[in-house]
Design a protein around this motif. Structure first.
Motif, short mmCIF file in Angstrom:
data_model
loop_
_atom_site.label_atom_id
_atom_site.label_comp_id
_atom_site.label_asym_id
_atom_site.label_seq_id
_atom_site.Cartn_x
_atom_site.Cartn_y
_atom_site.Cartn_z
N ALA A 132 0.81 -1.21 0.00
CA ALA A 132 0.00 0.00 0.00
C ALA A 132 0.85 1.27 0.00
CB ALA A 132 -0.95 -0.01 1.20
N PRO A 133 1.93 1.35 0.81
CA PRO A 133 2.75 2.58 0.76
C PRO A 133 3.35 2.85 -0.61
CG PRO A 133 3.23 1.34 2.76
CD PRO A 133 2.36 0.46 1.91
N ARG A 134 3.79 1.79 -1.30
CA ARG A 134 4.35 2.00 -2.64
C ARG A 134 3.29 2.52 -3.60
NH1 ARG A 134 7.66 -2.89 -1.80
NH2 ARG A 134 6.12 -4.14 -2.88
N LEU A 135 2.08 1.97 -3.53
CA LEU A 135 1.01 2.44 -4.41
C LEU A 135 0.61 3.87 -4.07
CD1 LEU A 135 -1.36 -0.63 -4.93
CD2 LEU A 135 0.16 0.45 -6.60
N GLU A 136 0.65 4.24 -2.79
CA GLU A 136 0.36 5.62 -2.43
C GLU A 136 1.40 6.56 -3.04
OE1 GLU A 136 -2.13 7.14 -0.95
OE2 GLU A 136 -3.20 5.24 -0.87
N GLY A 137 2.65 6.12 -3.02
CA GLY A 137 3.69 6.91 -3.67
C GLY A 137 3.44 7.04 -5.16
N ALA A 138 2.93 5.98 -5.79
CA ALA A 138 2.61 6.02 -7.22
C ALA A 138 1.51 7.04 -7.50
CB ALA A 138 2.19 4.64 -7.70
N VAL A 139 0.53 7.13 -6.62
CA VAL A 139 -0.57 8.08 -6.82
C VAL A 139 -0.05 9.51 -6.88
CG1 VAL A 139 -2.63 9.08 -5.75
CG2 VAL A 139 -2.36 6.61 -5.84
N ARG A 140 0.86 9.85 -5.98
CA ARG A 140 1.42 11.21 -5.97
C ARG A 140 2.20 11.49 -7.25
NH1 ARG A 140 2.20 9.57 -0.59
NH2 ARG A 140 4.37 8.94 -0.98
N ARG A 141 2.95 10.50 -7.71
CA ARG A 141 3.74 10.70 -8.92
C ARG A 141 2.83 10.81 -10.15
NH1 ARG A 141 8.30 6.21 -9.17
NH2 ARG A 141 9.23 7.64 -10.69
N LEU A 142 1.78 10.02 -10.21
CA LEU A 142 0.85 10.08 -11.34
C LEU A 142 0.16 11.44 -11.41
CD1 LEU A 142 -0.66 6.51 -10.91
CD2 LEU A 142 0.65 7.26 -12.88
N ARG A 143 -0.20 11.95 -10.24
CA ARG A 143 -0.85 13.25 -10.19
C ARG A 143 0.09 14.35 -10.70
NH1 ARG A 143 -1.94 13.37 -5.00
NH2 ARG A 143 -3.79 12.09 -5.28
N ARG A 144 1.34 14.30 -10.25
CA ARG A 144 2.31 15.31 -10.68
C ARG A 144 2.56 15.24 -12.19
NH1 ARG A 144 6.64 13.88 -7.68
NH2 ARG A 144 7.60 12.71 -9.38
N ALA A 145 2.53 14.03 -12.74
CA ALA A 145 2.82 13.85 -14.16
C ALA A 145 1.63 14.14 -15.06
CB ALA A 145 3.30 12.42 -14.40
N GLY A 146 0.45 14.38 -14.47
CA GLY A 146 -0.73 14.66 -15.28
C GLY A 146 -1.37 13.42 -15.89
N VAL A 147 -1.18 12.28 -15.26
CA VAL A 147 -1.75 11.02 -15.76
C VAL A 147 -3.18 10.88 -15.24
CG1 VAL A 147 -1.59 8.50 -15.67
CG2 VAL A 147 0.49 9.88 -15.91
N ASP A 148 -4.11 10.64 -16.15
CA ASP A 148 -5.49 10.45 -15.71
C ASP A 148 -6.14 9.19 -16.31
OD1 ASP A 148 -6.05 11.19 -18.34
OD2 ASP A 148 -6.57 13.24 -17.81
N ASN A 149 -5.34 8.28 -16.86
CA ASN A 149 -5.92 7.04 -17.38
C ASN A 149 -5.47 5.83 -16.57
OD1 ASN A 149 -3.23 6.96 -18.29
ND2 ASN A 149 -3.76 5.74 -20.09
N ALA A 150 -5.03 6.08 -15.32
CA ALA A 150 -4.52 4.99 -14.49
C ALA A 150 -5.40 4.78 -13.26
CB ALA A 150 -3.10 5.30 -14.04
N GLU A 151 -5.52 3.52 -12.87
CA GLU A 151 -6.15 3.14 -11.62
C GLU A 151 -5.19 2.21 -10.90
OE1 GLU A 151 -9.73 1.19 -12.82
OE2 GLU A 151 -8.70 -0.60 -13.54
N ARG A 152 -5.45 1.93 -9.64
CA ARG A 152 -4.55 1.08 -8.88
C ARG A 152 -5.32 -0.07 -8.24
NH1 ARG A 152 -3.78 4.25 -3.17
NH2 ARG A 152 -5.70 5.45 -3.29
N HIS A 153 -4.59 -1.14 -7.97
CA HIS A 153 -5.18 -2.27 -7.25
C HIS A 153 -4.14 -2.82 -6.29
CE1 HIS A 153 -7.65 -5.72 -6.30
NE2 HIS A 153 -6.56 -6.46 -6.43
N LEU A 154 -4.54 -2.93 -5.02
CA LEU A 154 -3.68 -3.49 -3.99
C LEU A 154 -4.01 -4.96 -3.82
CD1 LEU A 154 -1.63 -3.10 -1.63
CD2 LEU A 154 -3.62 -2.60 -0.17
N PHE A 155 -3.04 -5.82 -4.08
CA PHE A 155 -3.25 -7.26 -3.89
C PHE A 155 -3.26 -7.58 -2.40
CE2 PHE A 155 -1.39 -7.79 -8.26
CZ PHE A 155 -2.51 -8.36 -8.82
#
Length: 443
Positions: free
Chosen positions: A280-303
Motif C-alpha cells: 500500500a505505501p508503494r502504491l500511495e507513492g505512485a498516486v502522488r507521482r501520477l498526479r504530478r505527471a498529469g496522468v489520468d488514465n490509471a487506476e490502482r489495485h492493492l493485492f
C-alpha cells in the motif's frame, strides 16, 4: 562542516547501515539526513559519497582488515578506506581523527596498532593495485559475492572482470521526459535554465542523462512533472511493452509507479492502465507521482491475501508488464549495499515467486496480446531460465524476438542487444543491468 566533521558524520551513517543490515541503505540514509536537517546540501553529498565509497568496497575492506585480525567497525572501515583507497599515509589518517566537538575521536591504542599493521601488510605485498591484493580470492578481487559468480560468468564469459569493474562505479543520473507535458528538447532546455546540462540518451527517445547525481527533485522541471528519474534501460522496457493509446494495460508489480508513468505517457492518457502491487505505501507513492505527471488514465489495485482480482480479469488485457521482484544485481552501481545484504537464499526464494507471478500474468493476457517480463537482474536464473520454464508451462505463448519488438515499438536504429531478449549492462551500454522478454499469446 570541517573535513573532520564530515568524516564523523560518515562514520555515524556507516554505523546506522550496519545496525539495519536488511533495510535498503538509501532509506536509512534518508532517515539519517532527515533527522539532521542542519547539514547542508554540499556537506550531505560529501558525507554520503564517503559512506558509499566504503559500502562499494566493503568486501575488499573487510578482507584487508581480516589480514590483521581487525573487526570491521565503522571507524576502522573509514580509516582503512583513507589508507588503502585514498592512499593517505598513516600520519595523515591519524590527523583525520582529531577528536573534539563534531570530529571523530582519535584512534585508540589498539586501533592505531591495527592501522599500522595494515600499512605494513600493504607495504610488504607485491602487485597491490589500490584495494586489490594478489592474494585475494576471486570473489573479493572482483568485488562480487561468491553466489553470483556462476551466473555472471554464464552471462558475461570473458567480459566478467570488465562488467564487475563497471558495477563498482557510481551511475549517471537518467531522466525521462514526460511527453504528456513536454518534449525531450523542451525538458532539456528547462533543466539547462536551472543549471543542469543534460545530453540525450543513446537508445531511449525519452531519455536525458546527467553525468552524476544532482539535486533534480528540487528543480521546477521535476516538481512540475516535466521529468522523472528513470534509468535508460528501464525506459526501454516501457517502450518495448508497446502500450498504445486505447489499450488495456496492467503493470503487475508497479511499486512506486516508475514504469506506470512511462506506459501512461506512451498511451497519451488514452485507454486504461492498472497499477498493481502488494504494498500500500508503494502504491500511495505512485498516486502522488501520477498526479504530478498529469496522468489520468490509471487506476490502482492493492493485492491482498486471497485476492481474486486476477482470476476475474483473465484474458482481458492487451499488455501485461511484469517488472518482477528480483535480486537487483543489475543495479549495484546505484545500490552498492545490495551486494552485501542479498544472498543465495534470496535468489532461491525470488525465483519461486517470479514463476508464480509469471503464471498469474499469463492468465491476464488476451489471445493475441503481449506479456513483457523484466528484471533488474543479470542472473540467468531470474531471466532466461524463468522464460524457458514459463514457456514449458504455457505452450500458447511464444517469444517475440527483440529486433521485431524494437521495430514494432517504432524505435529507430538497431536494438542494444543481440538475440531474442533485451539484456543491458553497465559496461556495454552505460545503463543499469536489465533483462526483458516480450512474449506473444497466440490468438
Amino acid at each position: 562542516m570541517t573535513p573532520a566533521g564530515r568524516l564523523a558524520a560518515a562514520i555515524d551513517l556507516l554505523a546506522a547501515l550496519d545496525a539495519q543490515p536488511r533495510r535498503p541503505a538509501d532509506a536509512i540514509a534518508n532517515d539519517f539526513f532527515r533527522s539532521r536537517r542542519y547539514i547542508g546540501g554540499g556537506d550531505r553529498r560529501a558525507i554520503a559519497d564517503r559512506a558509499w565509497g566504503v559500502v562499494r568496497q566493503r568486501m575488499r575492506l573487510d578482507w584487508w582488515l581480516a589480514q590483521v585480525q581487525c573487526r570491521p567497525s565503522p571507524r576502522m572501515l573509514a580509516a582503512a578506506e583513507l589508507l588503502l583507497a585514498e592512499g593517505l599515509e598513516v600520519a595523515a589518517v591519524l590527523r583525520a581523527f582529531p577528536g573534539g566537538q563534531y570530529a571523530p575521536e582519535p584512534l585508540n591504542v589498539l586501533e592505531e596498532r591495527l592501522l599500522r599493521a595494515l600499512a605494513a601488510y600493504r607495504a610488504e605485498a607485491e602487485g597491490v593495485a589500490g584495494l586489490v591484493h594478489p592474494g585475494m580470492p576471486e570473489e573479493v578481487r572482483l568485488n562480487l559475492p561468491d553466489w553470483v559468480i556462476p551466473g555472471f560468468r554464464a552471462r558475461f564469459g570473458s567480459r566478467l572482470a570488465e562488467e564487475a569493474a563497471a558495477m563498482e562505479q557510481p551511475a549517471p543520473l537518467d531522466l525521462r521526459a514526460n511527453l504528456l507535458k513536454t518534449s525531450r528538447e523542451a525538458a532539456a532546455a528547462a533543466l539547462a535554465a536551472e543549471g543542469l546540462e543534460t545530453e540525450p540518451t543513446r537508445w531511449s527517445p525519452w531519455g536525458l542523462r546527467l553525468p552524476s547525481r544532482k539535486p533534480v527533485t528540487a528543480t521546477a522541471a521535476f516538481t512540475e512533472g516535466l521529468v522523472e528519474v528513470q534509468d535508460e534501460g528501464s525506459q526501454l522496457i516501457a517502450l518495448l511493452t508497446d502500450a498504445r493509446p486505447g489499450l488495456r494495460v496492467v503493470d503487475l508489480c508497479a511499486g512506486a509507479g516508475g514504469k506506470t508513468l512511462a506506459l501512461a505517457a506512451s498511451m497519451k492518457n488514452k485507454g486504461r492502465i492498472t497499477a498493481c502491487d502488494v504494498s500500500a505505501p508503494r502504491l500511495e507513492g505512485a498516486v502522488r507521482r501520477l498526479r504530478r505527471a498529469g496522468v489520468d488514465n490509471a487506476e490502482r489495485h492493492l493485492f491482498t491475501p486471497g485476492d481474486r482480482w486476477a482470476r476475474r480479469r483473465a484474458g482481458q488485457f492487451d499488455r501485461v508488464l511484469v517488472d518482477a521482484p528480483c535480486t537487483g544485481t543489475g543495479t549495484w552501481r546505484r545500490n552498492p549495499d545490495a551486494r552485501i545484504r542479498t544472498g543465495s537464499n534470496d535468489l532461491r526464494e525470488l525465483t519461486v515467486k517470479q514463476g508464480e507471478i509469471l503464471d498469474t500474468a499469463g492468465e491476464l493476457v488476451r489471445p493475441g496480446g503481449r506479456l513483457v517480463y523484466a528484471t533488474c537482474s543479470l542472473l540467468p536464473e531470474e531471466d532466461e531460465d524463468q522464460i524457458a520454464a514459463f514457456l514449458g508451462r504455457h505452450p500458447d505463448y511464444a517469444v517475440l524476438p527483440l529486433a521485431e519488438a524494437w521495430q514494432a515499438a517504432g524505435l529507430s536504429g538497431a536494438p542494444p542487444a543481440e538475440g531474442p531478449y533485451l539484456v543491458t549492462s553497465p559496461a556495454r551500454h552505460g545503463t543499469d543491468g536489465f533483462f526483458a522478454a516480450i512474449l506473444q499469446r497466440r490468438s
